[in-house]
Enzyme design. Sequence first.
Site, PDB file in Angstrom:
ATOM      1  N   GLY A  46       0.807  -1.217   0.000  1.00 28.89           N
ATOM      2  CA  GLY A  46       0.000   0.000   0.000  1.00 28.89           C
ATOM      3  C   GLY A  46       0.836   1.261   0.000  1.00 28.89           C
ATOM      4  N   CYS A  47       1.879   1.268   0.799  1.00 28.21           N
ATOM      5  CA  CYS A  47       2.737   2.446   0.897  1.00 28.21           C
ATOM      6  C   CYS A  47       3.512   2.671  -0.395  1.00 28.21           C
ATOM      7  CB  CYS A  47       3.670   2.325   2.094  1.00 28.21           C
ATOM      8  SG  CYS A  47       2.753   2.226   3.651  1.00 28.21           S
ATOM      9  N   THR A  48       3.868   1.588  -1.060  1.00 29.74           N
ATOM     10  CA  THR A  48       4.537   1.697  -2.350  1.00 29.74           C
ATOM     11  C   THR A  48       3.589   2.304  -3.379  1.00 29.74           C
ATOM     12  OG1 THR A  48       6.015  -0.146  -1.856  1.00 29.74           O
ATOM     13  CG2 THR A  48       5.701   0.395  -4.191  1.00 29.74           C
ATOM     14  N   ALA A  51       3.270   6.054  -2.679  1.00 30.27           N
ATOM     15  CA  ALA A  51       4.479   6.801  -3.050  1.00 30.27           C
ATOM     16  C   ALA A  51       4.600   6.929  -4.566  1.00 30.27           C
ATOM     17  CB  ALA A  51       5.719   6.133  -2.469  1.00 30.27           C
TER      18      ALA A  51
END
Length: 159
Positions: A46-48, A51
């Site tokens: 999710g964080c990838t 970003a």
Amino acid sequence: MTDRLGPGDVAPAFTLTDADGNQVSLADYAGGKVIVYFYPAAMTPGCTTQAIDFTAAVDDLDSAGLAVVGISPDSPDKLAQFKTAQSVAFPLLADPDKETLTAYGAFGSKMLYGKLVEGVIRSTFVVDVADDGTGTVAVAQYNVKASGHVDKLKRDLKI
């Protein structure tokens, strides 16, 4: 529950170390606007996604007068790996003590898979930074989804 910020609230000042070992402060954006987003952990799916989406939108956001910074509890070394691996085009800041996360209401109790846990609450803020370096929250969004969030934010900001 963690105290949450809303439009018109004072944006907590911060100075944190970025992925390159530099100190970055809210006051560095004096006279402008900055999107400050909080995410749980670098190099997770999710964080990838988030970003990559912010990186893809950097030119549009910049044209609208908005800088971007991402903050997580990761170490600067891990952030450096993440920034390189994903070609992130904006500063990633380390908040391992979670002081800035907590000040923005982005760390605390949350539901995860039906259980109440303590952790990072995926959150995004648009901060107007005055010439003296103090900030005012213009937009505060909590519990945002990683996927599609940047497009929704751009729509909300009419970009």
